[in-house]
Design a protein around this motif. Sequence first.
Motif, PDB file in Angstrom:
ATOM      1  N   VAL A  80       4.059  -4.048   0.120  1.00  0.00           N
ATOM      2  CA  VAL A  80       2.802  -4.749   0.375  1.00  0.00           C
ATOM      3  C   VAL A  80       3.116  -6.238   0.379  1.00  0.00           C
ATOM      4  N   VAL A  81       2.734  -6.914   1.448  1.00  0.00           N
ATOM      5  CA  VAL A  81       2.989  -8.349   1.578  1.00  0.00           C
ATOM      6  C   VAL A  81       1.660  -9.076   1.693  1.00  0.00           C
ATOM      7  N   PRO A  88       3.944 -16.643  -1.143  1.00  0.00           N
ATOM      8  CA  PRO A  88       3.861 -15.292  -0.581  1.00  0.00           C
ATOM      9  C   PRO A  88       4.219 -14.248  -1.624  1.00  0.00           C
ATOM     10  N   LEU A  89       3.533 -13.116  -1.567  1.00  0.00           N
ATOM     11  CA  LEU A  89       3.734 -12.075  -2.568  1.00  0.00           C
ATOM     12  C   LEU A  89       4.202 -10.798  -1.907  1.00  0.00           C
ATOM     13  N   TRP A 291      -5.640  -5.231  -0.387  1.00  0.00           N
ATOM     14  CA  TRP A 291      -5.899  -6.663  -0.537  1.00  0.00           C
ATOM     15  C   TRP A 291      -6.410  -6.960  -1.942  1.00  0.00           C
ATOM     16  N   ALA A 292      -7.300  -6.123  -2.441  1.00  0.00           N
ATOM     17  CA  ALA A 292      -7.884  -6.356  -3.766  1.00  0.00           C
ATOM     18  C   ALA A 292      -6.809  -6.398  -4.849  1.00  0.00           C
ATOM     19  N   ILE A 293      -5.876  -5.455  -4.795  1.00  0.00           N
ATOM     20  CA  ILE A 293      -4.808  -5.425  -5.804  1.00  0.00           C
ATOM     21  C   ILE A 293      -3.841  -6.585  -5.580  1.00  0.00           C
ATOM     22  N   ALA A 294      -3.483  -6.823  -4.322  1.00  0.00           N
ATOM     23  CA  ALA A 294      -2.540  -7.904  -4.025  1.00  0.00           C
ATOM     24  C   ALA A 294      -3.122  -9.266  -4.418  1.00  0.00           C
TER      25      ALA A 294
END
Length: 302
Positions: A80-81, A88-89, A291-294
């Motif tokens: 997951v990016v 950036p994660l 998206w919520a977790i990232a």
Amino acid sequence: MPRTLGDDEVRAAVPMRDAVKAVRDAFTELAAGHFTQPERLVFGDGAVLVMTAHHAPSGTAVVKTLSVRLDRDPAILGTVVMAGTATPLVADATAVTTLRTGAVTGVATDLLAPAGAGRLALLGSGAQAADQVRAVATVRELREVAIHSRTTANARALAKRLGEEFPAVSFRVAESVEDALADAEIVNCATSSETPLFALSALPENVHVNAIGSFRPSMRELPTELLATASIVVVDQLGAALEEAGEVIKAVEDGVLDRDAIVELGAVLPSPPAVSGRTVFKSVGVAAQDWAIARSLAAHEE
């Protein structure tokens, strides 16, 4: 270069209670039109999946790429990016996927299960199973969990592990689906089955059912009769369900479930419905959950 966050780091940064809240908020924003979320790309009959979402208010976006092999443990591998944040994660997709899938089950259970429901039947003992229990335990005070799996040894190992994690909850392995369902108030299905896991007659009259395992039109965990007779059928996103949820596709094609009667999760969160009888939540997973977790991970890393 950003480092890749592994399972332990993901869970340390985003406990299940926080994940449930983050996913609930994301579905509210999805219903409000704050996401651009294309249908996911599917290659090789589901062997490779690519999911993306852009959140306009924050200017952030997530891309998840998965390799899926149901004969492998874990079945899901990938990354997951997240872009648009200060740094950036990159995170392990298995951890993010099981966490966000559990979290959406928690959101739906909180919405649709009776307030005092405390008996859970878990069908399946694979990679998704533990987070399914953790999520329900976040929104309801669990008393008993019956686990049924086609691999009894896996069910026993899971019951032992979860029993140590939740010492106040009684865990047992059910030898049959019917045994697991007999007095259930909540049912979580987390399998890769291509045929319904149970007959409608095996379900109690008042029960909430979550189904998160099937993600291809050929896969079905729930009997058509359940979707035809449930007091409410809720999905994560209607378009995704009509493309990928085998049980929903069949029920609509058979003419026993009107697509206009299917409710999207985000649409009912602001005004929870009065529920009774049998209720259903079917999820195939949408990128807003990732998206919520990232986003939560990125906030923790900043």
